[in-house]
Design a protein around this motif. Sequence first.
Motif, PDB file in Angstrom:
ATOM      1  N   ARG A 145       0.828  -1.197   0.000  1.00 39.94           N
ATOM      2  CA  ARG A 145       0.000   0.000   0.000  1.00 39.94           C
ATOM      3  C   ARG A 145       0.865   1.251   0.000  1.00 39.94           C
ATOM      4  O   ARG A 145       0.655   2.181  -0.777  1.00 39.94           O
ATOM      5  CB  ARG A 145      -0.908  -0.031   1.226  1.00 39.94           C
ATOM      6  CG  ARG A 145      -1.946   1.035   1.278  1.00 39.94           C
ATOM      7  CD  ARG A 145      -2.761   0.853   2.540  1.00 39.94           C
ATOM      8  NE  ARG A 145      -3.981   1.602   2.489  1.00 39.94           N
ATOM      9  CZ  ARG A 145      -4.752   1.812   3.536  1.00 39.94           C
ATOM     10  NH1 ARG A 145      -4.431   1.300   4.692  1.00 39.94           N
ATOM     11  NH2 ARG A 145      -5.846   2.509   3.425  1.00 39.94           N
TER      12      ARG A 145
ATOM     13  N   LYS B 160      -4.968   9.627  -2.018  1.00 38.84           N
ATOM     14  CA  LYS B 160      -5.720   9.308  -0.796  1.00 38.84           C
ATOM     15  C   LYS B 160      -6.982   8.522  -1.124  1.00 38.84           C
ATOM     16  O   LYS B 160      -7.327   7.569  -0.427  1.00 38.84           O
ATOM     17  CB  LYS B 160      -6.065  10.590  -0.038  1.00 38.84           C
ATOM     18  CG  LYS B 160      -4.880  11.194   0.675  1.00 38.84           C
ATOM     19  CD  LYS B 160      -5.140  12.584   1.200  1.00 38.84           C
ATOM     20  CE  LYS B 160      -6.234  12.676   2.205  1.00 38.84           C
ATOM     21  NZ  LYS B 160      -6.322  14.018   2.814  1.00 38.84           N
TER      22      LYS B 160
ATOM     23  N   TRP C 140      -7.153   6.149   2.076  1.00 39.35           N
ATOM     24  CA  TRP C 140      -6.717   6.811   3.301  1.00 39.35           C
ATOM     25  C   TRP C 140      -7.516   8.095   3.430  1.00 39.35           C
ATOM     26  O   TRP C 140      -7.261   9.075   2.728  1.00 39.35           O
ATOM     27  CB  TRP C 140      -5.236   7.177   3.234  1.00 39.35           C
ATOM     28  CG  TRP C 140      -4.295   6.161   3.761  1.00 39.35           C
ATOM     29  CD1 TRP C 140      -4.391   5.489   4.933  1.00 39.35           C
ATOM     30  CD2 TRP C 140      -3.082   5.713   3.150  1.00 39.35           C
ATOM     31  NE1 TRP C 140      -3.339   4.640   5.080  1.00 39.35           N
ATOM     32  CE2 TRP C 140      -2.513   4.763   3.998  1.00 39.35           C
ATOM     33  CE3 TRP C 140      -2.434   6.024   1.965  1.00 39.35           C
ATOM     34  CZ2 TRP C 140      -1.319   4.125   3.713  1.00 39.35           C
ATOM     35  CZ3 TRP C 140      -1.246   5.395   1.675  1.00 39.35           C
ATOM     36  CH2 TRP C 140      -0.695   4.457   2.541  1.00 39.35           C
TER      37      TRP C 140
ATOM     38  N   GLU D 170      -2.886  10.789   7.231  1.00 41.48           N
ATOM     39  CA  GLU D 170      -1.983   9.759   7.732  1.00 41.48           C
ATOM     40  C   GLU D 170      -1.047   9.252   6.633  1.00 41.48           C
ATOM     41  O   GLU D 170       0.107   8.926   6.869  1.00 41.48           O
ATOM     42  CB  GLU D 170      -2.803   8.594   8.281  1.00 41.48           C
ATOM     43  CG  GLU D 170      -1.980   7.388   8.646  1.00 41.48           C
ATOM     44  CD  GLU D 170      -2.818   6.145   8.889  1.00 41.48           C
ATOM     45  OE1 GLU D 170      -2.225   5.134   9.272  1.00 41.48           O
ATOM     46  OE2 GLU D 170      -4.040   6.184   8.677  1.00 41.48           O
ATOM     47  N   MET D 171      -1.552   9.218   5.402  1.00 36.82           N
ATOM     48  CA  MET D 171      -0.752   8.702   4.296  1.00 36.82           C
ATOM     49  C   MET D 171       0.543   9.473   4.099  1.00 36.82           C
ATOM     50  O   MET D 171       1.511   8.921   3.595  1.00 36.82           O
ATOM     51  CB  MET D 171      -1.539   8.721   3.000  1.00 36.82           C
ATOM     52  CG  MET D 171      -1.889  10.128   2.543  1.00 36.82           C
ATOM     53  SD  MET D 171      -2.493  10.194   0.863  1.00 36.82           S
ATOM     54  CE  MET D 171      -0.975  10.540   0.024  1.00 36.82           C
TER      55      MET D 171
END
Length: 92
Positions: free
Chosen positions: A31, A49, A54, A58-59
């Motif tokens: 990922r 995203k 996501w 956070e990504m």
Amino acid sequence: MDITAALHTLVEKIGKKYGLQKEDVSARNLRASGAMALLLDKVDVNTIKMLVRWPSDEMMRYLHTSARLLVHKHASTMLASTNYTLMAPAEA
């Protein structure tokens, strides 16, 4: 069988040839690597995203933007070729 378990099984079979151990791979690695490849190919962050699902920022901790200069040509090559590898050729 989950994806990480399947990857571990595969690495147990062929990993030695490439210098890999099962602890080196997981679904999470895929990922993050996919998101990184997209970013380096200049895909919009919001599109990434959405694609990797996501919903938060956070990504961004997976997208190592400082690596852009080192690997900027790898992303388009990875996306364009099914035979791309960063692995050194196996010794005969």
